[in-house]
Design a protein around this motif. Structure first.
Motif, PDB file in Angstrom:
ATOM      1  N   TRP A   1      -9.672   4.867  -5.038  1.00  0.00           N
ATOM      2  CA  TRP A   1      -8.536   4.123  -4.478  1.00  0.00           C
ATOM      3  C   TRP A   1      -8.878   3.653  -3.049  1.00  0.00           C
ATOM      4  N   ALA A   2      -9.424   4.573  -2.243  1.00  0.00           N
ATOM      5  CA  ALA A   2      -9.748   4.246  -0.852  1.00  0.00           C
ATOM      6  C   ALA A   2     -10.810   3.154  -0.786  1.00  0.00           C
ATOM      7  N   ALA A   3     -11.825   3.269  -1.640  1.00  0.00           N
ATOM      8  CA  ALA A   3     -12.887   2.258  -1.655  1.00  0.00           C
ATOM      9  C   ALA A   3     -12.314   0.891  -1.999  1.00  0.00           C
ATOM     10  N   GLY A   4     -11.334   0.874  -2.919  1.00  0.00           N
ATOM     11  CA  GLY A   4     -10.677  -0.383  -3.282  1.00  0.00           C
ATOM     12  C   GLY A   4      -9.946  -0.984  -2.103  1.00  0.00           C
ATOM     13  N   ALA A   5      -9.293  -0.127  -1.312  1.00  0.00           N
ATOM     14  CA  ALA A   5      -8.547  -0.619  -0.148  1.00  0.00           C
ATOM     15  C   ALA A   5      -9.496  -1.197   0.905  1.00  0.00           C
ATOM     16  N   PHE A   6     -10.598  -0.489   1.158  1.00  0.00           N
ATOM     17  CA  PHE A   6     -11.564  -0.985   2.156  1.00  0.00           C
ATOM     18  C   PHE A   6     -12.195  -2.302   1.711  1.00  0.00           C
ATOM     19  N   ALA A   7     -12.380  -2.455   0.411  1.00  0.00           N
ATOM     20  CA  ALA A   7     -12.954  -3.703  -0.094  1.00  0.00           C
ATOM     21  C   ALA A   7     -11.941  -4.840  -0.017  1.00  0.00           C
ATOM     22  N   ALA A   8     -10.668  -4.527  -0.239  1.00  0.00           N
ATOM     23  CA  ALA A   8      -9.625  -5.564  -0.249  1.00  0.00           C
ATOM     24  C   ALA A   8      -9.327  -6.078   1.162  1.00  0.00           C
ATOM     25  N   ASP A   9      -9.458  -5.209   2.149  1.00  0.00           N
ATOM     26  CA  ASP A   9      -9.135  -5.592   3.519  1.00  0.00           C
ATOM     27  C   ASP A   9     -10.312  -5.232   4.431  1.00  0.00           C
ATOM     28  N   PRO A  10     -11.169  -6.201   4.740  1.00  0.00           N
ATOM     29  CA  PRO A  10     -12.390  -5.910   5.514  1.00  0.00           C
ATOM     30  C   PRO A  10     -12.097  -5.386   6.916  1.00  0.00           C
ATOM     31  N   GLY A  11     -10.881  -5.633   7.430  1.00  0.00           N
ATOM     32  CA  GLY A  11     -10.553  -5.142   8.767  1.00  0.00           C
ATOM     33  C   GLY A  11     -10.011  -3.721   8.774  1.00  0.00           C
ATOM     34  N   LEU A  12      -9.792  -3.180   7.601  1.00  0.00           N
ATOM     35  CA  LEU A  12      -9.173  -1.858   7.502  1.00  0.00           C
ATOM     36  C   LEU A  12     -10.173  -0.759   7.870  1.00  0.00           C
TER      37      LEU A  12
ATOM     38  N   ALA B   1      -1.360   2.492   3.454  1.00  0.00           N
ATOM     39  CA  ALA B   1      -1.487   3.368   2.297  1.00  0.00           C
ATOM     40  C   ALA B   1      -1.762   2.578   1.020  1.00  0.00           C
ATOM     41  N   VAL B   2      -2.386   3.270   0.050  1.00  0.00           N
ATOM     42  CA  VAL B   2      -2.549   2.720  -1.305  1.00  0.00           C
ATOM     43  C   VAL B   2      -2.246   3.820  -2.313  1.00  0.00           C
ATOM     44  N   GLY B   3      -2.109   3.404  -3.567  1.00  0.00           N
ATOM     45  CA  GLY B   3      -1.933   4.394  -4.632  1.00  0.00           C
ATOM     46  C   GLY B   3      -0.580   4.276  -5.296  1.00  0.00           C
ATOM     47  N   THR B   4      -0.463   4.899  -6.455  1.00  0.00           N
ATOM     48  CA  THR B   4       0.775   4.824  -7.223  1.00  0.00           C
ATOM     49  C   THR B   4       1.946   5.435  -6.467  1.00  0.00           C
ATOM     50  N   GLY B   5       1.673   6.341  -5.534  1.00  0.00           N
ATOM     51  CA  GLY B   5       2.740   6.955  -4.737  1.00  0.00           C
ATOM     52  C   GLY B   5       3.441   5.945  -3.847  1.00  0.00           C
TER      53      GLY B   5
END
Lengths: 234, 351
Positions: A100-111, A160-164
């Motif tokens: 999930w975290a890797a997906g977030a970092f890939a989606a937002d390069p500034g994150l 944050a990311v994830g189903t939560g």
């Protein structure tokens, strides 16, 4: 020789991907939250067929280790371990929240930092915090331990990311948009860690002790669950 | 050299034992079991989540140990059989998920088989091929079932089963009433041998009048367990001494009497001359004695496998898988679902 990696995750639905040298050849997702045991192996068979890859051509298997609801989580681990045994392949475990975290970092390069929160049922979430770390295999590093607790209204400004985050929007005001658990990322992280000689344990991340309520004649209760360090910090 | 029969790997994970066995034809090559029973003892009963966790840990090493013991490799395996029901969902799920992956990885057929019928099928490994038809009494901590087996691979009819507690479960509960350690079955059995089986007239469930007519082959043991509890309360209230050995013996007699009486009745009605008794409760000494005695008198042959094949194990699943392969039954699909209350007439999950 090229790497042909099968990734399987059963932490939220059943997801599988076939990845050759970093390129996803085929992927399947079945979001049914209950019937993991029905779907896992047929979905693996489907991605193999679609990619025209024989099971004997695989070079490794990566499996999500949670944290996640127990019964589904075990389906992924049992499936990956016995497929690996059958074909004599290495099998590597990667926490599902890492993907999930890797997906977030890939989606937002500034994150630079992300909080992953997934559904733990019983009105609780599984949580972990990650920072981007280009020097680490997989490009990220977890900060602190995994935790399971009620969604925390002071989770704060960390995206944050994830189903939560969709279940408890009030607890996660800042959300990294359009991120889903991608089993392809699980494959990348697992392979990178295995190559770097980092630990890739297959230990399921249950976080909760077995529930002994309702055992006929059960008399001796378990000691209360020890809070994880991350939970104590809060 | 004759072409050898198919090699079947069987996986059992319906309750608290992880069992893996290899069977070729009717020959058992290896049978390895890992149990989480000790982990449950301190709770006084099986904790499903503890059992499920133990299955996942034990599954791969148990398979490897069974292959080593049999002196074969996975490449030699021609089919995989797994108990996909009835049982605890969490436990069933681990074995079934693993078996599917094994079948896919090896490119061999998968059979999702019925655990209870496996308890009967295992006897073929011990006492040789079954007769044309036989009766199976499967008694354990989770089951008390009477089956008419016309063909163990294709034609099983459920005549009856317990409406409440299983026989072994009733023993565990009475063991607790008598203050014996868990699991109570073997302790009650041992104590019973020192007592008088006729000392106390405990009731025989579903054995008289309209109840018998409605449930000729069903069992009920919860009333019996309550009768034992009432008897003990009555003695305590009256401040009277009682003999725990007599209670255990009279209770054991009631259970064995009902099981054997109804089973022999079914043998007579269906004109069956062979009885197979399986399941962990078939270790009960009074049941064995009474079955041997009354079946001999009725001209019915009794087949009871040694106790290590009566408790849950991989051999029973591999034996049933082997019978299915031999009968040419179509394998189960890879998307088969576990079925915690699998019908006893279903030998294997159909394609």
């Amino acid at each position: 020789m090229s790497d042909v990696i099968l990734a399987l995750d059963t932490s939220s639905g059943t997801r599988t991907a076939l990845v050759r040298d970093g390129r996803v050849l085929a992927t399947r997702t079945q979001l049914d939250a209950r019937a993991h045991a029905e779907h896992a192996t047929p979905l693996v068979a489907e991605v193999l067929t679609e990619a025209g890859i024989a099971v004997g051509d695989l070079t490794g298997i990566v499996v999500g280790t949670g944290p996640a609801p127990f019964t589904g989580l075990r389906v992924g681990l049992a499936t990956a371990q016995l497929l690996a045994l059958a074909v004599d392949l290495p099998v590597w475990g990667v926490p599902s929240l890492d993907a999930w975290a890797a997906g977030a970092f890939a989606a937002d390069p500034g994150l630079e930092e992300v909080l992953v929160a997934t559904d733990a049922r019983r009105r609780e979430v599984y949580e972990a915090r990650y920072v981007r770390d280009p020097g680490a295999p997989g490009g990220l590093r977890r900060v602190g331990d995994f935790a399971v607790h009620r969604p925390d209204p002071v989770a704060g400004p960390v995206p944050a990311v994830g189903t939560g985050t969709t279940l408890y929007p009030e607890a996660y005001p800042v959300v990294v948009a359009a991120v889903d658990l991608d089993p392809g990322r699980l494959a990348d992280i697992g392979l990178a860690r295995a190559r770097a000689g980092e630990p890739v344990p297959l230990t399921p991340l249950y976080l909760r002790r077995p529930d002994v309520h309702g055992v006929p004649g059960g008399r001796e209760p378990l000691a209360p669950t020890t809070p994880t360090p991350a939970a104590e910090e809060r | 050299m004759a072409v050898s029969e198919p090699l079947v790997l069987g996986i059992e994970s319906t309750c608290d034992e992880t069992g893996v066995a290899l069977v070729r034809g009717r020959e058992l090559l290896a049978d390895v079991t890992a149990s989480s029973m000790d982990e449950h003892a301190r709770f006084g009963g099986i904790v499903p989540e503890v059992a499920s966790r133990a299955h996942l840990e034990a599954l791969r090493p148990t398979i490897t140990a069974a292959l080593d013991a049999a002196g074969v490799t996975l490449a030699d395996v021609d089919a995989v059989a797994v108990a996909s029901g009835p049982g605890l969902v969490g436990s069933l799920t681990v074995g079934t998920a693993g078996a599917k992956a094994l079948a896919l990885g090896l490119g061999v057929p998968l059979y999702g088989v019925n655990h209870v019928i496996g308890h009967a099928a295992v006897d073929e490994l011990v006492h040789g091929p079954f007769p044309e038809r036989f009766l199976a009494l499967v008694v354990s901590g989770g089951h008390s079932s009477l089956l008419l087996v016309n063909d163990v691979a294709t034609d099983v009819v459920e005549l009856g089963q317990t409406l409440d507690d299983a026989a072994g479960e009733a023993f565990d509960k009475v063991g607790r009433l008598l203050g014996l350690p868990y699991p109570g079955g073997p302790h009650v059995d041992r104590l019973a041998r020192q007592g008088d089986p006729a000392a106390i007239a405990f009731p025989r469930g579903l054995s008289k009048g309209r109840e018998l007519a409605r449930h000729p082959y069903d069992f009920s043991f919860s009333g019996l367990k309550t009768a034992v509890a009432r008897y003990l309360e009555g003695r305590a209230d009256a401040g009277e001494e009682y003999s725990p050995a007599d209670v255990a013996a009279s209770f054991s007699e009631a259970v064995a009497d009902v099981l054997v009486t109804k089973t022999l009745r079914a043998c007579a009605e269906h004109d069956v001359r062979t009885l197979v008794i399986g399941g962990g409760f078939s270790a009960n000494s009074r049941l064995r004695e009474l079955a041997a005695e009354r079946c001999a008198a009725a001209g019915v042959e009794v087949r009871i496998p040694p106790i290590r094949y009566c408790t849950d194990n991989g051999a029973m699943i591999a034996a049933l898988g082997s019978a299915l392969v031999r009968a040419g039954v179509a394998p189960s699909p890879l998307d088969l679902a576990v079925d915690s209350s699998m019908a006893l007439s279903l030998v294997s999950v159909p394609a």
